[in-house]
Design a protein around this motif. Sequence first.
Motif, PDB file in Angstrom:
ATOM      1  N   ASP A 154      38.313  48.227  33.255  1.00 56.87           N
ATOM      2  CA  ASP A 154      37.287  49.273  33.365  1.00 56.87           C
ATOM      3  C   ASP A 154      35.895  48.651  33.370  1.00 56.87           C
ATOM      4  O   ASP A 154      35.040  49.008  34.194  1.00 56.87           O
ATOM      5  CB  ASP A 154      37.419  50.264  32.200  1.00 56.87           C
ATOM      6  CG  ASP A 154      38.396  51.387  32.509  1.00 56.87           C
ATOM      7  OD1 ASP A 154      38.602  51.680  33.709  1.00 56.87           O
ATOM      8  OD2 ASP A 154      38.955  51.960  31.564  1.00 56.87           O
ATOM      9  N   ARG A 155      35.671  47.714  32.446  1.00 56.76           N
ATOM     10  CA  ARG A 155      34.357  47.062  32.377  1.00 56.76           C
ATOM     11  C   ARG A 155      34.092  46.227  33.620  1.00 56.76           C
ATOM     12  O   ARG A 155      32.974  46.212  34.152  1.00 56.76           O
ATOM     13  CB  ARG A 155      34.270  46.195  31.119  1.00 56.76           C
ATOM     14  CG  ARG A 155      34.212  46.963  29.808  1.00 56.76           C
ATOM     15  CD  ARG A 155      33.821  46.068  28.663  1.00 56.76           C
ATOM     16  NE  ARG A 155      34.840  45.052  28.405  1.00 56.76           N
ATOM     17  CZ  ARG A 155      35.847  45.203  27.566  1.00 56.76           C
ATOM     18  NH1 ARG A 155      35.982  46.337  26.892  1.00 56.76           N
ATOM     19  NH2 ARG A 155      36.722  44.236  27.373  1.00 56.76           N
ATOM     20  N   ALA A 183      33.393  48.448  36.653  1.00 53.69           N
ATOM     21  CA  ALA A 183      32.134  49.185  36.541  1.00 53.69           C
ATOM     22  C   ALA A 183      30.998  48.422  37.210  1.00 53.69           C
ATOM     23  O   ALA A 183      29.950  48.998  37.516  1.00 53.69           O
ATOM     24  CB  ALA A 183      31.802  49.449  35.073  1.00 53.69           C
ATOM     25  N   ARG A 239      34.856  50.518  44.051  1.00 54.21           N
ATOM     26  CA  ARG A 239      35.748  49.919  43.060  1.00 54.21           C
ATOM     27  C   ARG A 239      37.019  49.347  43.688  1.00 54.21           C
ATOM     28  O   ARG A 239      37.513  48.306  43.247  1.00 54.21           O
ATOM     29  CB  ARG A 239      36.112  50.966  41.994  1.00 54.21           C
ATOM     30  CG  ARG A 239      34.960  51.350  41.090  1.00 54.21           C
ATOM     31  CD  ARG A 239      35.313  52.551  40.227  1.00 54.21           C
ATOM     32  NE  ARG A 239      36.430  52.301  39.354  1.00 54.21           N
ATOM     33  CZ  ARG A 239      36.328  51.935  38.068  1.00 54.21           C
ATOM     34  NH1 ARG A 239      35.117  51.778  37.538  1.00 54.21           N
ATOM     35  NH2 ARG A 239      37.388  51.747  37.328  1.00 54.21           N
TER      36      ARG A 239
END
Length: 272
Positions: free
Chosen positions: A100-101, A104, A111
Amino acid sequence: MSGVDAGALLTSLAATLGAALAVMLAAFAVGVRTGRHRGVDVAWGLAFAAVALTGYAVSAGHGDPGRRLLATVLVLVWGLRLSAHIGWRSRGAPEDPRYDRMLAKAPGGRRTAYALRIVYLLQAGILWFVSLPVQVAQQLPRPPGPLAWAGVAVWAVGLFFEAVGDAQLGRFKADPANRGRVMDRGLWRYTRHPNYFGDACVWWGLFLLAADAPIGWATLLSPLLMTYLLVNGSGKPMLERQLSGSKPGWAEYVARTSGFVPLPPRRRGGAG
């Protein structure tokens, strides 16, 4: 080149790169479909196994049959155990916060394309490079010598630390009484990362399987890269940053426990 057929080795390198890419692209397709990219961690061990099997097939008629089989079996045992362990541990879990990090940071919010490049294709390249000693070992025409058998011993030590460390941590986490506590028992009393230390030993052992021929030393950067990633890259530092903010008693554990190589616990002192 120590009796190695250069053409056969180049064919193996191309074929094994294709195998690594095929596994990671399949994992990417699954990740896009499910919306979770943590499955790449399961694909990691499977891709190493695919590389080893492909190298074994391509090296037929070139490398010593015993050495070819030995190198292949060692990678299969390590890779399949790791994938099975990660798959069982992460069943039903949400996306890994690490990914997720990471995603981001995707430029323009793209993405999916970013995940393909940074998560899947990069890991395919890394695992192919790390596995170069195995590919070279499979091409060596002579039976394993003393250095190769020493490599098997180092590999066995590594597998022990990795498998036993994972099992001990799994039992610790399964006990509700340990919720929120730091795991400091068993192998974890001597190193904060017995599984990462074991992983490094596995790949140094596989390097030694190729290093009893001069061409094998050309793959020295492969175990060095794996060790660097575990100690300074995406392994130890990333996990410890997460644990330092979520585990009471973590600082005390760090102060008394070796950061990587197993050592007797310190009575006092700084982190390692």
